[in-house]
Design a protein around this motif. Structure first.
Motif, short mmCIF file in Angstrom:
data_model
loop_
_atom_site.label_atom_id
_atom_site.label_comp_id
_atom_site.label_asym_id
_atom_site.label_seq_id
_atom_site.Cartn_x
_atom_site.Cartn_y
_atom_site.Cartn_z
N ILE A 73 157.94 6.87 -2.32
CA ILE A 73 158.35 5.73 -3.15
C ILE A 73 158.31 4.45 -2.34
N HIS A 74 158.69 4.54 -1.07
CA HIS A 74 158.62 3.38 -0.18
C HIS A 74 157.18 2.85 -0.09
N CYS A 75 156.22 3.76 0.07
CA CYS A 75 154.81 3.36 0.17
C CYS A 75 154.28 2.81 -1.15
N LEU A 76 154.88 3.22 -2.25
CA LEU A 76 154.46 2.72 -3.57
C LEU A 76 154.94 1.29 -3.79
N ASN A 77 156.04 0.91 -3.12
CA ASN A 77 156.55 -0.46 -3.15
C ASN A 77 156.85 -0.92 -4.59
N VAL A 177 144.70 13.38 -1.70
CA VAL A 177 143.28 13.73 -1.76
C VAL A 177 143.02 14.86 -0.77
N MET A 178 142.32 15.90 -1.23
CA MET A 178 141.99 17.03 -0.36
C MET A 178 140.94 16.62 0.66
N MET A 179 141.26 16.76 1.94
CA MET A 179 140.33 16.44 3.01
C MET A 179 139.52 17.67 3.43
N SER A 180 140.08 18.85 3.15
CA SER A 180 139.40 20.12 3.39
C SER A 180 140.07 21.14 2.47
N GLU A 181 139.76 22.41 2.64
CA GLU A 181 140.37 23.43 1.78
C GLU A 181 141.86 23.56 2.03
N THR A 182 142.33 23.15 3.20
CA THR A 182 143.74 23.35 3.55
C THR A 182 144.48 22.06 3.88
N ARG A 183 143.77 20.93 4.00
CA ARG A 183 144.40 19.68 4.40
C ARG A 183 144.37 18.67 3.25
N CYS A 184 145.50 18.02 3.07
CA CYS A 184 145.65 17.04 2.01
C CYS A 184 146.28 15.78 2.61
N ARG A 185 145.83 14.61 2.17
CA ARG A 185 146.35 13.36 2.71
C ARG A 185 146.68 12.40 1.58
N ILE A 186 147.76 11.67 1.73
CA ILE A 186 148.13 10.62 0.77
C ILE A 186 147.24 9.40 1.00
N VAL A 187 146.65 8.93 -0.09
CA VAL A 187 145.79 7.74 -0.05
C VAL A 187 146.40 6.68 -0.96
N ARG A 188 146.42 5.45 -0.47
CA ARG A 188 146.91 4.33 -1.27
C ARG A 188 145.74 3.45 -1.68
N VAL A 189 145.65 3.18 -2.97
CA VAL A 189 144.60 2.32 -3.51
C VAL A 189 145.25 1.10 -4.14
N THR A 190 144.80 -0.07 -3.74
CA THR A 190 145.31 -1.32 -4.29
C THR A 190 144.19 -2.03 -5.05
N THR A 192 142.61 -5.35 -6.78
CA THR A 192 142.63 -6.81 -6.86
C THR A 192 141.43 -7.22 -7.70
N GLY A 193 141.67 -7.57 -8.95
CA GLY A 193 140.56 -7.84 -9.87
C GLY A 193 139.74 -6.58 -10.06
N SER A 194 138.45 -6.65 -9.73
CA SER A 194 137.58 -5.48 -9.85
C SER A 194 137.40 -4.75 -8.52
N ARG A 195 138.12 -5.20 -7.50
CA ARG A 195 137.99 -4.58 -6.17
C ARG A 195 139.12 -3.59 -5.93
N PHE A 196 138.77 -2.45 -5.32
CA PHE A 196 139.74 -1.42 -5.00
C PHE A 196 139.73 -1.19 -3.49
N ASP A 197 140.87 -1.39 -2.85
CA ASP A 197 140.98 -1.19 -1.41
C ASP A 197 141.70 0.11 -1.12
N ARG A 198 141.14 0.92 -0.24
CA ARG A 198 141.68 2.23 0.09
C ARG A 198 142.32 2.23 1.48
N GLU A 199 143.46 2.92 1.56
CA GLU A 199 144.16 3.08 2.84
C GLU A 199 144.65 4.53 2.94
N ASP A 200 144.18 5.25 3.96
CA ASP A 200 144.65 6.62 4.20
C ASP A 200 145.97 6.56 4.95
N LEU A 201 146.99 7.31 4.45
CA LEU A 201 148.32 7.19 5.01
C LEU A 201 148.72 8.39 5.87
#
Length: 217
Positions: A73-77, A177-190, A192-201
């Motif tokens: 929730i903190h990362c969701l801001n 987002v699944m990075m492999s069959e066993t690894r999962c990572r939280i990704v934040r997408v922001t 801005t207009g038609s642009r989407f910025d990705r940040e792996d957390l």
């Protein structure tokens, strides 16, 4: 020592851990304090309410460790006045905490059992601005419009474009987002207009999302 005292002490210890980890959002910590997690936790696990361990729920689901849930929730801001979508209702705890801050929360889950239990938990906690709905989260949220914040708690193989399209400009999507069959990572997408910025957390314990409504649960 009573369960009440134990949970009060657990809450205090968790708050100290979160502050040490850089989670210093007072509005968020206040929302957590105002939302007794014990109301959302199955009876056999009341001693673990404010621990870091996963807590089993019906339908093979689970409650995240409390530190992890608050960190999400903190990362969701989340800000006051915002409209938030949660995909993966679980116990309803995360939606309840978000509901203490946001204007309205829609939370959806493929399991009717979880939705029904979450609704009861939300009522016990006195949270009135969260709507829990039985729906297939693998296909987005058609007909629900746009949201300022979206939190997904089941993993996709890649960024789900249908949820990115549900964001307003300036909106934030948090998705495993699944990075492999066993690894999962939280990704934040922001957005801005038609642009989407990705940040792996950070790494997350989630499993791949399952399509369609559950047949019997």
């Amino acid at each position: 020592m009573s369960g009440r005292v134990t949970q009060q002490e657990g809450l205090a210890a968790m708050a100290l851990r979160l502050r040490a980890a850089g989670v210093v959002n007072n509005d968020l910590l206040r929302a957590v304090e105002q939302t007794p997690r014990g109301l959302f936790c199955p009876a056999p696990y009341q001693e673990d309410v404010y621990s870091r361990r996963l807590i089993p729920l019906d339908c093979g689901s689970f409650m995240e460790g409390c530190d992890f849930a608050v960190r999400l929730i903190h990362c969701l801001n989340v800000k006051p006045g915002q409209r938030v979508l949660e995909v993966g209702t679980g116990s309803g705890f995360t939606a309840a905490v978000i509901g203490r801050i946001a204007e309205r929360v829609l939370t959806i889950d493929r399991y009717q059992t979880l939705v029904g239990t979450a609704q009861k938990n939300l009522e016990k906690a006195g949270v009135r601005n969260v709507v829990a709905r039985h729906a297939d989260g693998s296909v987005g949220a058609p007909g629900e419009g746009t949201f300022d914040r979206i939190l997904i708690t089941a993993a996709f193989d890649s960024l789900p474009r249908m949820y990115s399209d549900h964001l307003v400009s300036g909106g934030t999507l948090l998705v495993p987002v699944m990075m492999s069959e066993t690894r999962c990572r939280i990704v934040r997408v922001t957005r801005t207009g038609s642009r989407f910025d990705r940040e792996d957390l950070f790494e997350a314990p989630y499993l791949p999302i399952v399509p369609q409504l559950a047949s019997f649960l």
